[in-house]
Design a protein around this motif. Sequence first.
Motif, PDB file in Angstrom:
ATOM      1  N   ARG B  13      48.086  37.239  34.916  1.00  0.00           N
ATOM      2  CA  ARG B  13      48.814  35.976  35.087  1.00  0.00           C
ATOM      3  C   ARG B  13      50.067  36.177  35.923  1.00  0.00           C
ATOM      4  NH1 ARG B  13      50.692  32.699  30.085  1.00  0.00           N
ATOM      5  NH2 ARG B  13      52.547  33.645  30.964  1.00  0.00           N
ATOM      6  N   LYS B  14      50.721  37.310  35.689  1.00  0.00           N
ATOM      7  CA  LYS B  14      51.914  37.629  36.469  1.00  0.00           C
ATOM      8  C   LYS B  14      51.557  37.747  37.942  1.00  0.00           C
ATOM      9  CE  LYS B  14      52.729  41.572  37.341  1.00  0.00           C
ATOM     10  NZ  LYS B  14      52.371  42.359  38.532  1.00  0.00           N
ATOM     11  N   ASP B  15      50.465  38.458  38.260  1.00  0.00           N
ATOM     12  CA  ASP B  15      50.034  38.616  39.654  1.00  0.00           C
ATOM     13  C   ASP B  15      49.733  37.261  40.282  1.00  0.00           C
ATOM     14  OD1 ASP B  15      50.330  41.269  39.623  1.00  0.00           O
ATOM     15  OD2 ASP B  15      48.225  41.791  39.913  1.00  0.00           O
ATOM     16  N   LEU B  16      49.070  36.417  39.524  1.00  0.00           N
ATOM     17  CA  LEU B  16      48.690  35.125  40.090  1.00  0.00           C
ATOM     18  C   LEU B  16      49.904  34.222  40.262  1.00  0.00           C
ATOM     19  CD1 LEU B  16      45.271  34.509  38.347  1.00  0.00           C
ATOM     20  CD2 LEU B  16      45.755  35.455  40.595  1.00  0.00           C
ATOM     21  N   THR B  17      50.880  34.312  39.333  1.00  0.00           N
ATOM     22  CA  THR B  17      52.121  33.531  39.493  1.00  0.00           C
ATOM     23  C   THR B  17      52.799  33.884  40.808  1.00  0.00           C
ATOM     24  OG1 THR B  17      52.399  33.700  37.112  1.00  0.00           O
ATOM     25  CG2 THR B  17      54.281  32.887  38.368  1.00  0.00           C
ATOM     26  N   ILE B  18      52.904  35.197  41.055  1.00  0.00           N
ATOM     27  CA  ILE B  18      53.549  35.642  42.301  1.00  0.00           C
ATOM     28  C   ILE B  18      52.754  35.143  43.497  1.00  0.00           C
ATOM     29  CG2 ILE B  18      54.153  37.658  43.679  1.00  0.00           C
ATOM     30  CD1 ILE B  18      54.742  39.145  41.114  1.00  0.00           C
ATOM     31  N   GLU B  19      51.435  35.243  43.407  1.00  0.00           N
ATOM     32  CA  GLU B  19      50.594  34.876  44.533  1.00  0.00           C
ATOM     33  C   GLU B  19      50.650  33.371  44.794  1.00  0.00           C
ATOM     34  OE1 GLU B  19      49.386  36.620  46.785  1.00  0.00           O
ATOM     35  OE2 GLU B  19      48.406  34.953  47.789  1.00  0.00           O
ATOM     36  N   VAL B  20      50.639  32.581  43.721  1.00  0.00           N
ATOM     37  CA  VAL B  20      50.695  31.128  43.895  1.00  0.00           C
ATOM     38  C   VAL B  20      52.002  30.743  44.583  1.00  0.00           C
ATOM     39  CG1 VAL B  20      51.005  28.982  42.613  1.00  0.00           C
ATOM     40  CG2 VAL B  20      49.140  30.527  42.019  1.00  0.00           C
ATOM     41  N   LEU B  71      43.410  44.307  48.308  1.00  0.00           N
ATOM     42  CA  LEU B  71      43.729  45.404  47.395  1.00  0.00           C
ATOM     43  C   LEU B  71      45.001  46.128  47.837  1.00  0.00           C
ATOM     44  CD1 LEU B  71      40.171  46.896  46.940  1.00  0.00           C
ATOM     45  CD2 LEU B  71      41.640  46.175  45.073  1.00  0.00           C
ATOM     46  N   GLY B  72      45.045  46.445  49.125  1.00  0.00           N
ATOM     47  CA  GLY B  72      46.209  47.151  49.641  1.00  0.00           C
ATOM     48  C   GLY B  72      47.489  46.371  49.414  1.00  0.00           C
ATOM     49  N   ARG B  73      47.441  45.069  49.723  1.00  0.00           N
ATOM     50  CA  ARG B  73      48.642  44.238  49.587  1.00  0.00           C
ATOM     51  C   ARG B  73      49.046  44.064  48.126  1.00  0.00           C
ATOM     52  NH1 ARG B  73      52.199  44.211  52.418  1.00  0.00           N
ATOM     53  NH2 ARG B  73      52.919  42.242  51.598  1.00  0.00           N
ATOM     54  N   THR B  74      48.060  43.880  47.249  1.00  0.00           N
ATOM     55  CA  THR B  74      48.372  43.693  45.823  1.00  0.00           C
ATOM     56  C   THR B  74      49.172  44.873  45.289  1.00  0.00           C
ATOM     57  OG1 THR B  74      46.316  42.489  45.590  1.00  0.00           O
ATOM     58  CG2 THR B  74      47.355  43.219  43.574  1.00  0.00           C
ATOM     59  N   PHE B  75      48.751  46.081  45.682  1.00  0.00           N
ATOM     60  CA  PHE B  75      49.442  47.240  45.133  1.00  0.00           C
ATOM     61  C   PHE B  75      50.707  47.572  45.912  1.00  0.00           C
ATOM     62  CE2 PHE B  75      45.566  47.498  42.819  1.00  0.00           C
ATOM     63  CZ  PHE B  75      45.986  47.952  41.592  1.00  0.00           C
ATOM     64  N   GLU B  76      50.781  47.112  47.154  1.00  0.00           N
ATOM     65  CA  GLU B  76      52.023  47.277  47.896  1.00  0.00           C
ATOM     66  C   GLU B  76      53.148  46.525  47.178  1.00  0.00           C
ATOM     67  OE1 GLU B  76      51.981  49.399  50.324  1.00  0.00           O
ATOM     68  OE2 GLU B  76      54.149  49.169  50.584  1.00  0.00           O
ATOM     69  N   ARG B  77      52.814  45.367  46.635  1.00  0.00           N
ATOM     70  CA  ARG B  77      53.782  44.578  45.883  1.00  0.00           C
ATOM     71  C   ARG B  77      54.325  45.337  44.680  1.00  0.00           C
ATOM     72  NH1 ARG B  77      51.228  38.643  45.614  1.00  0.00           N
ATOM     73  NH2 ARG B  77      52.087  37.999  47.603  1.00  0.00           N
ATOM     74  N   GLU B  78      53.439  46.085  44.031  1.00  0.00           N
ATOM     75  CA  GLU B  78      53.871  46.825  42.840  1.00  0.00           C
ATOM     76  C   GLU B  78      54.683  48.064  43.211  1.00  0.00           C
ATOM     77  OE1 GLU B  78      53.619  45.892  39.832  1.00  0.00           O
ATOM     78  OE2 GLU B  78      51.852  44.632  39.589  1.00  0.00           O
ATOM     79  N   ARG B  79      54.630  48.442  44.485  1.00  0.00           N
ATOM     80  CA  ARG B  79      55.379  49.618  44.910  1.00  0.00           C
ATOM     81  C   ARG B  79      56.815  49.291  45.245  1.00  0.00           C
ATOM     82  NH1 ARG B  79      55.056  53.874  47.607  1.00  0.00           N
ATOM     83  NH2 ARG B  79      55.806  52.892  49.488  1.00  0.00           N
ATOM     84  N   LEU B  99      42.706  46.836  33.984  1.00  0.00           N
ATOM     85  CA  LEU B  99      41.892  45.636  33.797  1.00  0.00           C
ATOM     86  C   LEU B  99      42.639  44.398  34.302  1.00  0.00           C
ATOM     87  CD1 LEU B  99      39.195  44.710  32.653  1.00  0.00           C
ATOM     88  CD2 LEU B  99      40.343  44.247  30.493  1.00  0.00           C
ATOM     89  N   GLY B 100      43.923  44.325  34.006  1.00  0.00           N
ATOM     90  CA  GLY B 100      44.720  43.180  34.455  1.00  0.00           C
ATOM     91  C   GLY B 100      44.767  43.086  35.969  1.00  0.00           C
ATOM     92  N   LYS B 101      44.996  44.237  36.622  1.00  0.00           N
ATOM     93  CA  LYS B 101      45.049  44.231  38.082  1.00  0.00           C
ATOM     94  C   LYS B 101      43.681  43.875  38.658  1.00  0.00           C
ATOM     95  CE  LYS B 101      48.197  45.157  40.179  1.00  0.00           C
ATOM     96  NZ  LYS B 101      49.351  44.278  40.541  1.00  0.00           N
ATOM     97  N   LEU B 102      42.621  44.403  38.029  1.00  0.00           N
ATOM     98  CA  LEU B 102      41.266  44.120  38.495  1.00  0.00           C
ATOM     99  C   LEU B 102      40.983  42.616  38.426  1.00  0.00           C
ATOM    100  CD1 LEU B 102      38.385  44.868  39.335  1.00  0.00           C
ATOM    101  CD2 LEU B 102      37.874  45.371  36.955  1.00  0.00           C
ATOM    102  N   MET B 103      41.364  41.992  37.319  1.00  0.00           N
ATOM    103  CA  MET B 103      41.095  40.557  37.179  1.00  0.00           C
ATOM    104  C   MET B 103      41.866  39.765  38.239  1.00  0.00           C
ATOM    105  SD  MET B 103      40.720  39.901  33.067  1.00  0.00           S
ATOM    106  CE  MET B 103      42.415  40.213  32.670  1.00  0.00           C
ATOM    107  N   GLY B 104      43.095  40.178  38.499  1.00  0.00           N
ATOM    108  CA  GLY B 104      43.877  39.500  39.529  1.00  0.00           C
ATOM    109  C   GLY B 104      43.210  39.584  40.895  1.00  0.00           C
ATOM    110  N   VAL B 105      42.737  40.794  41.242  1.00  0.00           N
ATOM    111  CA  VAL B 105      42.058  40.994  42.530  1.00  0.00           C
ATOM    112  C   VAL B 105      40.786  40.152  42.585  1.00  0.00           C
ATOM    113  CG1 VAL B 105      40.820  42.691  43.927  1.00  0.00           C
ATOM    114  CG2 VAL B 105      43.019  43.285  42.923  1.00  0.00           C
ATOM    115  N   LEU B 106      40.069  40.096  41.459  1.00  0.00           N
ATOM    116  CA  LEU B 106      38.816  39.335  41.426  1.00  0.00           C
ATOM    117  C   LEU B 106      39.067  37.852  41.680  1.00  0.00           C
ATOM    118  CD1 LEU B 106      36.830  40.959  38.476  1.00  0.00           C
ATOM    119  CD2 LEU B 106      36.224  40.948  40.897  1.00  0.00           C
ATOM    120  N   VAL B 107      40.102  37.310  41.059  1.00  0.00           N
ATOM    121  CA  VAL B 107      40.407  35.892  41.271  1.00  0.00           C
ATOM    122  C   VAL B 107      40.704  35.640  42.745  1.00  0.00           C
ATOM    123  CG1 VAL B 107      42.060  34.056  40.777  1.00  0.00           C
ATOM    124  CG2 VAL B 107      41.229  35.512  38.924  1.00  0.00           C
ATOM    125  N   LEU B 108      41.501  36.543  43.314  1.00  0.00           N
ATOM    126  CA  LEU B 108      41.872  36.406  44.723  1.00  0.00           C
ATOM    127  C   LEU B 108      40.643  36.456  45.630  1.00  0.00           C
ATOM    128  CD1 LEU B 108      44.745  36.154  45.736  1.00  0.00           C
ATOM    129  CD2 LEU B 108      44.706  38.581  46.267  1.00  0.00           C
TER     130      LEU B 108
END
Lengths: 231, 227, 219
Positions: B13-20, B71-79, B99-108
């Motif tokens: 949810r946190k990943d998707l909030t940032i992405e939205v 994938l690259g961008r999602t984890f760049e954010r966490e860096r 699992l949380g990161k995987l679900m975020g990537v899947l939604v994207l």
Amino acid sequence: MDFTRLTLSDVSRNFGRRRALARVSFDCDAGEIVGLLGPNGAGKSTLLGILATLVAPSSGEVRYGEHTAREAGAELRRRIGLLAHDLHLYPELTAGENLEFFGRLYGVRDARARVAGWLERAGLGDRRDDPVSGFSRGMRQRLALERALLHDPRLVLLDEPFTGLDDGATFALVERLRGLKAKGCLVLLATHDLETVEGLVDRVAVLREGRLVEMAGGGGSLRERFRAVTR
Amino acid sequence: MTDFFRIAWLVMRKDLTIEVRSREILYTTLFFAMSCVLVFAFSFVKEGRALDDAAAGILWIAIAFSGTLALGRTFERERHAETLRALMMAPADRPAIYLGKLMGVLVLMAVVELIVVPLVGVMFQAPLLAHPFQLLALLATGTLGFAAVGTLFAAMLGRARSRDVLLPVLLYPITVPVIIAGVRGTAALFQAEVDEPMVRTWVAMLVFFDAVFVTLALWTFEPVMTE
Amino acid sequence: MSNRNFYLVLAVAVVLFALAPVLVAWAPYEATMGLVQKIFYFHVPAAMMMFVSAFVCGIGSALFLFKRSARADRLALAAAELVAVFGVVVLISGPLWARKAWGVWWVWDPRLTSTLVLWMIFLAYLLLRRYGGAGSEKLSAGVALFGMANVPFVYISVDFWRSQHPTTNVVMTLVPGMRGPFWWCVAAFVLLYVLVLTLRTRLEDQRAALEDLYLKLED
């Protein structure tokens, strides 16, 4: 699980041929503030990383009371608060969202309701809905400190907590650390700000090139004694 | 166990909030996927008509390439503020973070596919709606397999040098079975006479692949992520 | 492996390799392929060793990740390099034969394709180790584990995709005259593999010991 004593025995960590930590042994008890001093690159951050269970030691062992990081896992992490140099905040989220997220991550009850209180303590009561990306270093530092402490950890690890803080905030942090000590936390504090922690820390551990060096007790200011061993 | 899924959900949810809020990854990934379709169309379209099976191939190339980008961008954010380390400090089993990161990537990736699949369908006259559930099954299992491997690799490359090149270098050879199954299964679905047993075979293989690699990733996440 | 055993194995391997060309030359000519079929005595054992090596690397990596055995990691590195080396042998000798047998250098059949994919996975492993910076041995161990688990999937998926390669049955249905030289060559390759793996692991062991000494010197 809980613990009141932290014991390091012969902890080493190498990155290839570079030895970041060499056979560091010491212990500390609940209600103690230990200052971790040393020049840049002395291994302070690596040591904090190991204590935070993020980095595995190449050899040696860290014991949290009776437990080790490998067997205690998640329950141990619940008792550790880490303020790292990189602050661990999401710049895209607001101050309130950051605290709420980490509050929930640590399973804090009523995290949402308590956000206001945490922000107040960070002196950011009126910045709840502002994204962290617009904050100054000092504001981020205060927010990151609240983030690290919001789950009432037993072991508090702080990497340069005074960076970017003004006089008022520095004073407030010193008072806060005294409060943690009174509550029975173990506080490890890596810093260069010797004048500020003078009189605050119960003990100091000095690292130089990954090794723990003895520091004479007694006479002179902290800085004078520190100079004597790092020269 | 409830903590495990609670934390996975929270991270997603946190990943998707940032992405939205920024929609950066979504827009760039989507545009990149469309560019892939365009570029590959030049090599597979002859005299205005696409070669047989070209649609399936182009679709999966677009998914794989744009997925790598996401994938690259999602984890760049966490860096950025080393927040991945903060997540690793969470009081739950560490695979929950995976699992949380995987679900975020899947939604994207699902949102990207929601646009790219119809686009390919329209541009290459692919009969998308003839067997919608089989197509959905292929897309879902294929995307899961790709993202399951990709999330682990992108997470662990967070602390490697030259991670931008290394992610595709590691990811494509390992996900070859996903690409083959996705392309052949989709091609069997898009051809004039739908080869249903063929589609089922490929979906079955993808399900096996997903089961093995999700398990393996959950299992290796903790030792790989401890520095 | 102790030094005595090492030299013993070395001696046997030398004898096997010295006699292998003679045996291969004596073996009967295959009816349709003629001379070019003889590549088979070289190509198949190399491919066998390549796959064995991939599993050695995967198992070594698993031991490193879950049991934290540094030795297993060094073994995995040696095995990964051997996958790359034997892979080159396989991927060069294969097309030479294919050119004669099928008229083309390369076809996208299951065995060729999965060999290529496997070879690439382990090259990726080596690239990560070389350019990933400090701590990349743990990351590459994860890659090796995934690479090993991937072998059956790659094979099955490519097999479904298309098939043209002579099947494994070839080995079981060899005429008696070919069987002897073939297994002779396999034995030679197994010994060669064990020798090189031992040597390479030993080199890595020595390097680790040297690193340890450097660290001790600092203490």
